[in-house]
Design an enzyme around this catalytic site. Sequence first.
Site, PDB file in Angstrom:
ATOM      1  N   ASP A  58      43.873  25.328  92.750  1.00 39.51           N
ATOM      2  CA  ASP A  58      42.496  25.764  93.016  1.00 39.51           C
ATOM      3  C   ASP A  58      41.832  24.972  94.146  1.00 39.51           C
ATOM      4  OD1 ASP A  58      42.698  27.694  91.110  1.00 39.51           O
ATOM      5  OD2 ASP A  58      41.430  26.717  89.617  1.00 39.51           O
TER       6      ASP A  58
ATOM      7  N   ILE B 261      52.288  27.603  92.382  1.00 39.38           N
ATOM      8  CA  ILE B 261      51.788  28.163  91.116  1.00 39.38           C
ATOM      9  C   ILE B 261      51.618  29.684  91.188  1.00 39.38           C
ATOM     10  CG2 ILE B 261      49.966  28.014  89.349  1.00 39.38           C
ATOM     11  CD1 ILE B 261      51.324  25.323  89.712  1.00 39.38           C
TER      12      ILE B 261
ATOM     13  N   ARG C  57      49.940  37.698  87.651  1.00 37.19           N
ATOM     14  CA  ARG C  57      49.317  36.980  86.538  1.00 37.19           C
ATOM     15  C   ARG C  57      49.505  37.656  85.181  1.00 37.19           C
ATOM     16  NH1 ARG C  57      43.664  34.478  88.491  1.00 37.19           N
ATOM     17  NH2 ARG C  57      44.128  32.912  86.932  1.00 37.19           N
ATOM     18  N   PRO C  58      50.753  37.736  84.708  1.00 43.75           N
ATOM     19  CA  PRO C  58      50.988  38.337  83.391  1.00 43.75           C
ATOM     20  C   PRO C  58      50.449  37.470  82.252  1.00 43.75           C
ATOM     21  CG  PRO C  58      53.028  37.461  84.306  1.00 43.75           C
ATOM     22  CD  PRO C  58      51.969  37.238  85.345  1.00 43.75           C
ATOM     23  N   VAL C  59      50.468  38.028  81.040  1.00 41.77           N
ATOM     24  CA  VAL C  59      50.005  37.267  79.859  1.00 41.77           C
ATOM     25  C   VAL C  59      51.112  37.203  78.801  1.00 41.77           C
ATOM     26  CG1 VAL C  59      47.512  37.567  80.125  1.00 41.77           C
ATOM     27  CG2 VAL C  59      48.855  39.361  79.005  1.00 41.77           C
ATOM     28  N   ASP C  60      52.361  37.345  79.258  1.00 40.80           N
ATOM     29  CA  ASP C  60      53.477  37.369  78.305  1.00 40.80           C
ATOM     30  C   ASP C  60      53.576  36.097  77.465  1.00 40.80           C
ATOM     31  OD1 ASP C  60      54.051  36.301  80.866  1.00 40.80           O
ATOM     32  OD2 ASP C  60      56.198  36.291  80.447  1.00 40.80           O
ATOM     33  N   LEU C  61      53.279  34.940  78.062  1.00 42.04           N
ATOM     34  CA  LEU C  61      53.381  33.692  77.285  1.00 42.04           C
ATOM     35  C   LEU C  61      52.319  33.637  76.184  1.00 42.04           C
ATOM     36  CD1 LEU C  61      54.058  30.913  79.974  1.00 42.04           C
ATOM     37  CD2 LEU C  61      55.654  32.432  78.828  1.00 42.04           C
TER      38      LEU C  61
ATOM     39  N   ARG D 138      39.456  37.772  84.215  1.00 43.35           N
ATOM     40  CA  ARG D 138      40.637  37.594  83.374  1.00 43.35           C
ATOM     41  C   ARG D 138      40.394  36.751  82.125  1.00 43.35           C
ATOM     42  NH1 ARG D 138      45.634  38.215  84.817  1.00 43.35           N
ATOM     43  NH2 ARG D 138      46.190  36.368  83.638  1.00 43.35           N
TER      44      ARG D 138
ATOM     45  N   CYS E  37      45.592  40.354  89.859  1.00 39.67           N
ATOM     46  CA  CYS E  37      44.434  40.059  90.688  1.00 39.67           C
ATOM     47  C   CYS E  37      44.953  39.681  92.066  1.00 39.67           C
ATOM     48  CB  CYS E  37      43.568  38.956  90.079  1.00 39.67           C
ATOM     49  SG  CYS E  37      44.315  37.354  90.196  1.00 39.67           S
TER      50      CYS E  37
ATOM     51  N   LYS F  22      33.494  25.749  85.192  1.00 41.80           N
ATOM     52  CA  LYS F  22      33.616  27.169  84.834  1.00 41.80           C
ATOM     53  C   LYS F  22      34.844  27.396  83.946  1.00 41.80           C
ATOM     54  CE  LYS F  22      35.813  30.055  87.692  1.00 41.80           C
ATOM     55  NZ  LYS F  22      36.848  30.910  87.136  1.00 41.80           N
ATOM     56  N   ASN F  23      35.994  26.865  84.371  1.00 38.93           N
ATOM     57  CA  ASN F  23      37.227  27.172  83.647  1.00 38.93           C
ATOM     58  C   ASN F  23      37.217  26.609  82.230  1.00 38.93           C
ATOM     59  OD1 ASN F  23      38.143  28.570  85.800  1.00 38.93           O
ATOM     60  ND2 ASN F  23      39.735  27.106  86.418  1.00 38.93           N
TER      61      ASN F  23
ATOM     62  N   ARG G  90      31.007  33.910  91.593  1.00 37.96           N
ATOM     63  CA  ARG G  90      31.732  33.845  90.324  1.00 37.96           C
ATOM     64  C   ARG G  90      31.978  32.395  89.924  1.00 37.96           C
ATOM     65  NH1 ARG G  90      37.097  36.124  90.655  1.00 37.96           N
ATOM     66  NH2 ARG G  90      37.105  35.061  88.668  1.00 37.96           N
TER      67      ARG G  90
HETATM   68  C1  UD1 Z   1      43.947  28.914  85.142  1.00 36.78           C
HETATM   69  C2  UD1 Z   1      42.642  28.822  85.919  1.00 36.78           C
HETATM   70  C3  UD1 Z   1      42.889  29.049  87.405  1.00 36.78           C
HETATM   71  C4  UD1 Z   1      43.968  28.099  87.917  1.00 36.78           C
HETATM   72  C5  UD1 Z   1      45.220  28.177  87.049  1.00 36.78           C
HETATM   73  C6  UD1 Z   1      46.286  27.166  87.420  1.00 36.78           C
HETATM   74  C7  UD1 Z   1      40.979  29.624  84.344  1.00 36.78           C
HETATM   75  C8  UD1 Z   1      39.981  30.649  83.989  1.00 36.78           C
HETATM   76  N1  UD1 Z   1      41.715  29.828  85.417  1.00 36.78           N
HETATM   77  O1  UD1 Z   1      44.436  30.234  85.304  1.00 36.78           O
HETATM   78  O2  UD1 Z   1      41.658  28.827  88.100  1.00 36.78           O
HETATM   79  O3  UD1 Z   1      44.307  28.464  89.228  1.00 36.78           O
HETATM   80  O4  UD1 Z   1      44.890  27.963  85.662  1.00 36.78           O
HETATM   81  O5  UD1 Z   1      45.757  25.880  87.378  1.00 36.78           O
HETATM   82  O6  UD1 Z   1      41.081  28.602  83.683  1.00 36.78           O
HETATM   83  N2  UD1 Z   1      51.959  33.054  83.904  1.00 36.78           N
HETATM   84  C9  UD1 Z   1      52.902  33.928  83.416  1.00 36.78           C
HETATM   85  N3  UD1 Z   1      52.749  34.396  82.131  1.00 36.78           N
HETATM   86  C10 UD1 Z   1      51.697  34.029  81.339  1.00 36.78           C
HETATM   87  C11 UD1 Z   1      50.740  33.133  81.855  1.00 36.78           C
HETATM   88  C12 UD1 Z   1      50.900  32.655  83.141  1.00 36.78           C
HETATM   89  O7  UD1 Z   1      53.864  34.296  84.106  1.00 36.78           O
HETATM   90  O8  UD1 Z   1      51.606  34.501  80.193  1.00 36.78           O
HETATM   91  C13 UD1 Z   1      52.102  32.514  85.291  1.00 36.78           C
HETATM   92  C14 UD1 Z   1      50.952  32.877  86.212  1.00 36.78           C
HETATM   93  O9  UD1 Z   1      51.129  34.162  86.782  1.00 36.78           O
HETATM   94  C15 UD1 Z   1      51.017  31.750  87.236  1.00 36.78           C
HETATM   95  C16 UD1 Z   1      51.464  30.557  86.390  1.00 36.78           C
HETATM   96  O10 UD1 Z   1      52.032  31.111  85.203  1.00 36.78           O
HETATM   97  O11 UD1 Z   1      51.982  32.034  88.216  1.00 36.78           O
HETATM   98  C17 UD1 Z   1      50.363  29.597  85.986  1.00 36.78           C
HETATM   99  O12 UD1 Z   1      49.278  30.339  85.488  1.00 36.78           O
HETATM  100  P1  UD1 Z   1      48.251  29.740  84.415  1.00 36.78           P
HETATM  101  O13 UD1 Z   1      48.379  28.266  84.385  1.00 36.78           O
HETATM  102  O14 UD1 Z   1      48.433  30.490  83.145  1.00 36.78           O
HETATM  103  O15 UD1 Z   1      46.866  30.131  85.076  1.00 36.78           O
HETATM  104  P2  UD1 Z   1      45.592  30.749  84.363  1.00 36.78           P
HETATM  105  O16 UD1 Z   1      45.429  30.165  83.016  1.00 36.78           O
HETATM  106  O17 UD1 Z   1      45.617  32.234  84.504  1.00 36.78           O
END
Ligand code: UD1
Length: 424
Positions: free
Chosen positions: A309, A331, A123-127, A94, A118, A22-23, A401
């Site tokens: 996961d 994580i 789970r921000p998207v700042d990066l 997401r 969630c 899925k991912n 899902r």
């Molecule tokens: C993806 C997977 C999810 C898995 C996770 C970690 C998908 C659809 N989902 O989620 O199943 O659990 O990887 O292996 O592929 N973070 C920030 N800022 C950002 C991005 C991330 O602070 O811009 C933080 C997140 O809140 C979290 C950590 O970084 O604490 C790691 O998250 P990330 O690896 O980005 O997970 P996802 O890509 O959301």
Amino acid sequence: MDKLSILGNGPLEGRIPVSGAKNSALKLMAASLLCEEPLVLTSMPNLADTRFMADLLKSLGVEVEWPKGEALCRMHAANITSTIAPYDLVRKMRATFNVLGPLLARVGHATVSLPGGCAIGARPVDLHLKAFEAMGADIVIEQGYVKAAALRGLKGAHIVFPFVSVGATEHAMLAAVLAHGETILENAACEPEIGDLAICLNACGAKVTGHGTPVIRVQGVAKLTGTRHDVIADRIEAGTFCIAVAATGGNVFVDGARAEDLGALIDCLQQAGVTVEVEAKGLRIKRDPSKPIKPVDVQTQPHPGFPTDLQAQFMALMCIADGTSTIRENIFENRFMHAPELSRLGANITVRGNEAIVKGVPKLRAAPVMATDLRASVSLVIAALVAEGETTVNRIYHLDRGFERLEEKLGRCGAKITRQEGSA
Ligand code: UD1
């Protein structure tokens, strides 16, 4: 809302096929927006999330041919007719946020709703956004929407991620493939899904190297064609079945499980006293149900460490271990919601911050429980398979899902699982 009834009834025996990941599928689908010719994905998992992504792509003008139940999905983004991904489409899942980078790279602008938090954390998207800014995009956040523009195109950049993010690494790659010049991603995620995305993008004419290592280099190209690509096997689904068999005992061939993607889990299962045999096309999991499960401490880490996961599922296994184990979640900040539900089945778990102390008990007992997120739901299914009596798992839309035909796959190996449709 559907629910599952599960009667704990002993060892699993047989073969369980693993679906496409899925991912990975979700990011490969987003990549279709970059391709001027059709992108055909095979081994596509038929899941609520992937179907949802298909709907979003259609709303952006992508022609999507994906008959119900089929594993082949054809996407053709000859003409992108919209660059707006509205809140209603993004909030449900997401990963739909991942259309931002491809739209920005291909069309030069996009407006995509912020995905929001969630159950497992903020789970921000700042990066993600900082990476696009480094590539020259102007980003404004207004009323919950990210408005991004790079009207003269994105340009290559040297991006050093402060910590590992799977989503930000993939998203930056998706944008960088059509940028002018070279992008270097440092401290990049090494998850197998990143490699799958790179292989598919390269087959479409992209120039990505270093995937699978912490430094990825992307040499931008003017356009991408299309390709036919087989989605990598779902290591999380595979790992979940391995843990389920470890818990129930028995002998099951997990068909399609890739040992190279599951090293950390295999180590932990072996330490727990489970036999894991690596065969050419999958993993054979064996455990004599009369032998105890040994306690194993785990902590989640980016790949190749133990995957977050699979943390909930492994906790379910440790609930019936002969001793105490510690599970640390590094994580996500709030990923122990399964602990109180497992306790309803008789587990002895104490959560302190990001650590759960699990004291194994000789038996779990059936109870009604509630699924709280995708991986938590399946940990309850594993616990129910070994609990005495009939457990009801409510709110299983989370399971739908991410797990394709779960009750059928486990049922063929002897599990007694039935779905009750439409109940509250
Ligand atoms: C993806 C997977 C999810 C898995 C996770 C970690 C998908 C659809 N989902 O989620 O199943 O659990 O990887 O292996 O592929 N973070 C920030 N800022 C950002 C991005 C991330 O602070 O811009 C933080 C997140 O809140 C979290 C950590 O970084 O604490 C790691 O998250 P990330 O690896 O980005 O997970 P996802 O890509 O959301």
